[in-house]
Enzyme design. Structure first.
Site, mmCIF file in Angstrom:
data_model
loop_
_atom_site.group_PDB
_atom_site.id
_atom_site.type_symbol
_atom_site.label_atom_id
_atom_site.label_comp_id
_atom_site.label_asym_id
_atom_site.label_seq_id
_atom_site.Cartn_x
_atom_site.Cartn_y
_atom_site.Cartn_z
ATOM 1 N N VAL A 1 4.135 -24.900 63.345
ATOM 2 C CA VAL A 1 5.412 -24.422 62.815
ATOM 3 C C VAL A 1 5.284 -23.931 61.373
ATOM 4 O O VAL A 1 4.291 -24.181 60.704
ATOM 5 C CB VAL A 1 6.473 -25.543 62.904
ATOM 6 C CG1 VAL A 1 6.698 -25.944 64.344
ATOM 7 C CG2 VAL A 1 6.059 -26.762 62.077
ATOM 8 N N GLU A 2 6.334 -23.244 60.908
ATOM 9 C CA GLU A 2 6.401 -22.674 59.556
ATOM 10 C C GLU A 2 5.185 -21.809 59.234
ATOM 11 O O GLU A 2 4.613 -21.874 58.149
ATOM 12 C CB GLU A 2 6.585 -23.771 58.501
ATOM 13 C CG GLU A 2 7.957 -24.416 58.538
ATOM 14 C CD GLU A 2 8.275 -25.216 57.290
ATOM 15 O OE1 GLU A 2 7.568 -25.061 56.273
ATOM 16 O OE2 GLU A 2 9.225 -26.002 57.324
ATOM 17 N N GLY A 3 4.794 -20.989 60.187
ATOM 18 C CA GLY A 3 3.628 -20.127 60.026
ATOM 19 C C GLY A 3 2.413 -20.786 60.637
ATOM 20 O O GLY A 3 1.863 -21.723 60.068
#
Length: 815
Positions: free
Chosen positions: A496-498
């Site tokens: 997640v988040e990149g």
């Protein structure tokens, strides 16, 4: 004499290059040595030096070069320079440049890193950490949360709302806690004992409506939502990713079409939304949804602009047409996460965050928020998870005995224990000091990518090592297993988040090469503005930097001209190595950009290795700052040395692999001769250090206490036991117990105890009967061993426990 003069010339030029003293100084050296060569009869050398001085003057002095060289170089540069898209420009302009920029220069100024000391937490923040955070984590039964209810208990939800855990970033004026970034990080590190709790608290304080409202919301939006977000009356989520837009968030296909519709009984101009989002944390229970979409005005109701671009809006849960409430099941830890869909959802324009003026500004808003949020939530969770692994893995390996010895004394176990200790130390230094930078006004975009990638990878490797040293204890799931659920959920942080693959191969160096480089952004701006004077200044400043980094990389690799650094004798050589590799990194980065040009974007493995060099230098700098600012405890020197040896070895390995794979082989060979003239010099940490660290974290030591200081390490007043506290209590008595273990083992070997006394408890009773133990010793060991056995025990369940449909259970042994 000619040879001596040549050496003097080379030494003088290297000194000029190292200091980036400019063309005039270089010309002065060459002319001066040239004149001396004539005086001593070395005419050939003098001629070479005079010619070199003339060429340097023509190319290096502004008055000469601007008339003939700069226009030609500028024309060529405009042909080969990479085109920066509008999306990339927004990302590059987001955030600030700090220590990451220093590392690009090849001559990092340590004063700029050390000037802002980490002053720690306020009394209010520390009290919250000691009290509310301890109460919250003490209410978490990991098995109950992950398996039995797949949610936090109702009383815990009420507690985190009442105590304003969800409003850490919200100012007190709106009813929030207004905590510093340091405090937010400390809270999440402590809550990392339970991933569901950490995520539930972290996400609303990271990328979400709260932060977007604070920075971009209208006063009306702030006054309405922020107090309700602070006290939990509103639960937020943010819908960004979807089936076709994950890491490439800019490709989201969700649309908002400007049109007329009915709202509150009136016809107004608004947006008709169609969207399909997934992987949205807290969506199943969210009361307000932050939504990212592409905004279009095909009928020109707002003006001539048709495509506004990515826009963010706030949508109440009960808005007609929105489907919300279903759940995904994240691997390992089922924190609340789910899809959100909408079909022809009509909202008024004032639902746009910041109002109509912020239409189309969504990508900039998201990038700027991510540059801070990625420094805090996942890296803090990773640092906290690593510290809990220190507490449990160190404790378990000390009390777990095989072959009549604690497994912590076995070198095969000591190696992963040392890695756990060093990874935790590095992670804590990185998150704490980067959070301090945020509190000092920085928005560290590139460090956020560094921390997100490397610390979550540390978390994954630490948990793997911890699982390995626990053996059967943690591969058997149940209420007693304090590690397995977090281990299986580590992949969530990686994704997640990149996604980490993208972050490493595209973002760290890809963004840093332009954003942090002292000259590249200026050169590109000069190209876009067709400003030849600005280009001349930037390009030839860049050229001087290249020569300077080449000189610094070579001389420092040979042990010459080591820079002065403001560190003690224990850490000085490591800081000097960071400076040396900074010069090598800067030189290699420029070589890659020069030889590959716009193709570098697609050479992701080259970019990744350059990013690895930058990342490890950044992490090493954070360890040095941590060592410099905090009061070292007994045994911390070895931990610092192990950590920095590890990071510098990783840096040199990345340099070596970059040179191996640099496609322009003559350039690669030249770079190797300059940056690694004596070959690779930084080995992995020595076995002796690993043995020391393993003992340090598996016994009651000041270093173990320091690593555990920020997590839940005290006894619980509630029904949930704290395994770290249990291990700490056992380690406190370990030295006494170990002496008695040896005493009874020797007695058994001498035949003083019955051969059938195979269980420890039987031997203790026999030792008391034989006079080997005193009554006090026997009672002490009986109680100690009971505590050990309790920590070694795993869970078992009824045969049909795990079948969701009991009717499908097979009776393998019918009566």
């Amino acid at each position: 004499m000619t040879f001596v003069l040549l050496v003097i010339a080379i030494a003088g030029l290297l000194m000029v290059m190292t200091r980036e003293a400019g063309a005039k100084a270089a010309i002065g050296v060459m002319v001066g040595v040239g004149v001396a060569s004539l005086l001593f009869g070395s005419g050939t050398l003098a001629l070479v030096l005079f010619i070199a001085a003339a060429v340097t003057a023509a190319a290096g002095l502004p008055g000469f070069r601007q008339g003939w060289l700069t226009p030609r170089v500028f024309t060529m540069f405009k042909k080969v320079a990479p085109k920066v898209s509008d999306t990339e420009k927004v990302a590059l302009e987001a955030g600030t440049v700090g220590w990451d920029g220093e590392l690009f220069t090849g001559r990092p100024d340590w004063h700029n890193l050390l000037i802002n000391r980490n002053t720690g937490l306020t009394d209010e923040e520390q009290s919250f950490l000691d009290n509310q955070c301890t109460q919250a984590i003490a209410m978490c039964n990991a098995w109950d949360i992950a398996v039995e209810r797949a949610d936090l208990p109702a009383e815990l939800w009420e507690f985190i709302k009442t105590e304003k855990f969800l409003g850490m970033i919200i100012p007190k004026a709106y009813g929030g806690l207004e905590f510093s970034a340091r405090a937010q990080s400390a809270v999440l590190q402590k809550l990392a004992a339970n991933e569901s709790l950490m995520v539930s608290v972290g996400v609303p304080n990271s990328l979400g409506p709260g932060e977007l409202l604070l920075k971009y919301g209208t006063e009306e939006q702030k006054n309405h939502y922020l107090p309700r977000l602070a006290d939990g009356r509103e639960i937020p989520c943010f819908g960004l990713t979807g089936p076709r837009a994950g890491s490439d968030a800019t490709s989201l296909p969700d649309t908002g079409i400007v049109c007329k519709g009915e709202f509150d009984g009136k016809e107004v101009i608004g947006l008709k939304l169609n969207f399909d989002k997934r992987w949205i944390t807290l969506a199943p229970i969210a009361t307000v949804v932050g939504l990212a979409f592409r905004m279009f005005d095909p009928d020109g109701l707002l003006g001539e602009q048709k495509d506004y671009g990515i826009t963010c809006a706030l949508i109440p849960r009960d808005t007609r047409g929105m489907e919300i409430g279903r759940r995904h099941c994240p691997i390992g830890s089922p924190f609340l996460n789910g899809p959100i869909r909408g079909k022809d959802v009509f909202i008024p324009l004032d639902y746009i965050i910041g109002g109509l003026d912020m239409a189309g500004q969504g990508w900039r808003m998201l990038v700027e928020c991510l540059s801070v949020g990625r420094c805090i939530t996942l890296p803090s969770g990773a640092a906290g998870a690593a510290a809990y692994a220190v507490g449990t893995a160190g404790g378990f390996t000390r009390i777990r005995r095989q072959f009549n010895t604690p497994v912590a004394e076995m070198e095969g176990v000591q190696e992963p224990l040392a890695r756990i200790a060093a990874s935790t130390y590095i992670a804590q230094a990185a998150v704490n000091h980067t959070a301090n930078m945020i509190d000092k006004g920085e928005k560290p975009a590139v460090p956020s990518a560094i921390l997100k990638y490397h610390l979550t990878e540390f978390q994954r490797s630490v948990l793997t090592d911890a699982m390995d040293v626990h053996g059967g204890k943690t591969v058997t799931l149940g209420p007693r297993n304090y590690l397995g659920i977090g281990y299986s959920g580590a992949a969530v942080s990686i994704t997640v988040e990149g996604a980490n693959i993208m972050t490493r191969s595209l973002m760290i160096f890809g963004q840093g090469a332009i954003r942090c480089h002292p000259y590249v952004l200026q050169e590109l701006a000069a190209k876009d503005n067709d400003d030849i004077e600005a280009f001349d200044e930037a390009f030839f400043g860049h050229a001087g930097l290249i020569f300077g980094n080449a000189a610094r990389a070579l001389t420092q690799a040979l042990g010459l001209g080591r820079p002065e650094v403001p560190f003690d004798s224990e850490s000085r050589k490591f800081a000097q190595a960071v400076a040396r590799f900074s010069a090598a990194f800067g030189l290699c980065a420029d070589a890659a950009m020069t030889t590959l040009g716009s193709e570098l974007k697609m050479r992701e493995l080259i970019s990744a290795r350059l990013g690895d060099m930058l990342s490890n230098l950044y992490l090493a700098s954070m360890v040095l700052k941590h060592w410099h600012e905090t009061r070292p405890v007994e045994g911390e020197r070895e931990l610092m040395q192990y950590s920095l040896c590890l990071l510098l070895n990783r840096t040199e390995t990345a340099l070596h692999e970059f040179l191996q794979n640099q496609p322009n082989r003559p350039v690669a060979l030249t770079l190797r001769a300059v940056t690694l003239p004596l070959g690779r010099r930084w080995n992995k940490p020595a076995d002796g250090l690993a043995r020391t660290l393993a003992r340090t974290i598996s016994t009651a030591t000041p270093v173990r206490d320091k690593l555990l200081a920020g997590i839940w390490h005290t006894d619980s007043d509630g029904p949930v036991e704290n395994p770290v506290a249990r291990y700490n209590a056992l380690l406190k008595d370990y030295d006494k117990a170990e002496q008695l273990y040896r005493k009874v083992t020797k007695a058994y070997a001498r035949g003083e105890l019955p051969l059938t006394a195979l269980h420890p408890e039987e031997r203790f009773e026999a030792a008391l009967a034989a006079g080997v133990f005193s009554k006090e010793e026997a009672e002490f060991m009986a109680e100690y061993e009971a505590g050990v056995l309790d920590m070694l025990t795993v869970d078992d369940f009824p045969f049909d426990e795990f079948a969701r449909n009991k009717d499908t259970v097979i009776d393998h042994n019918p009566a």
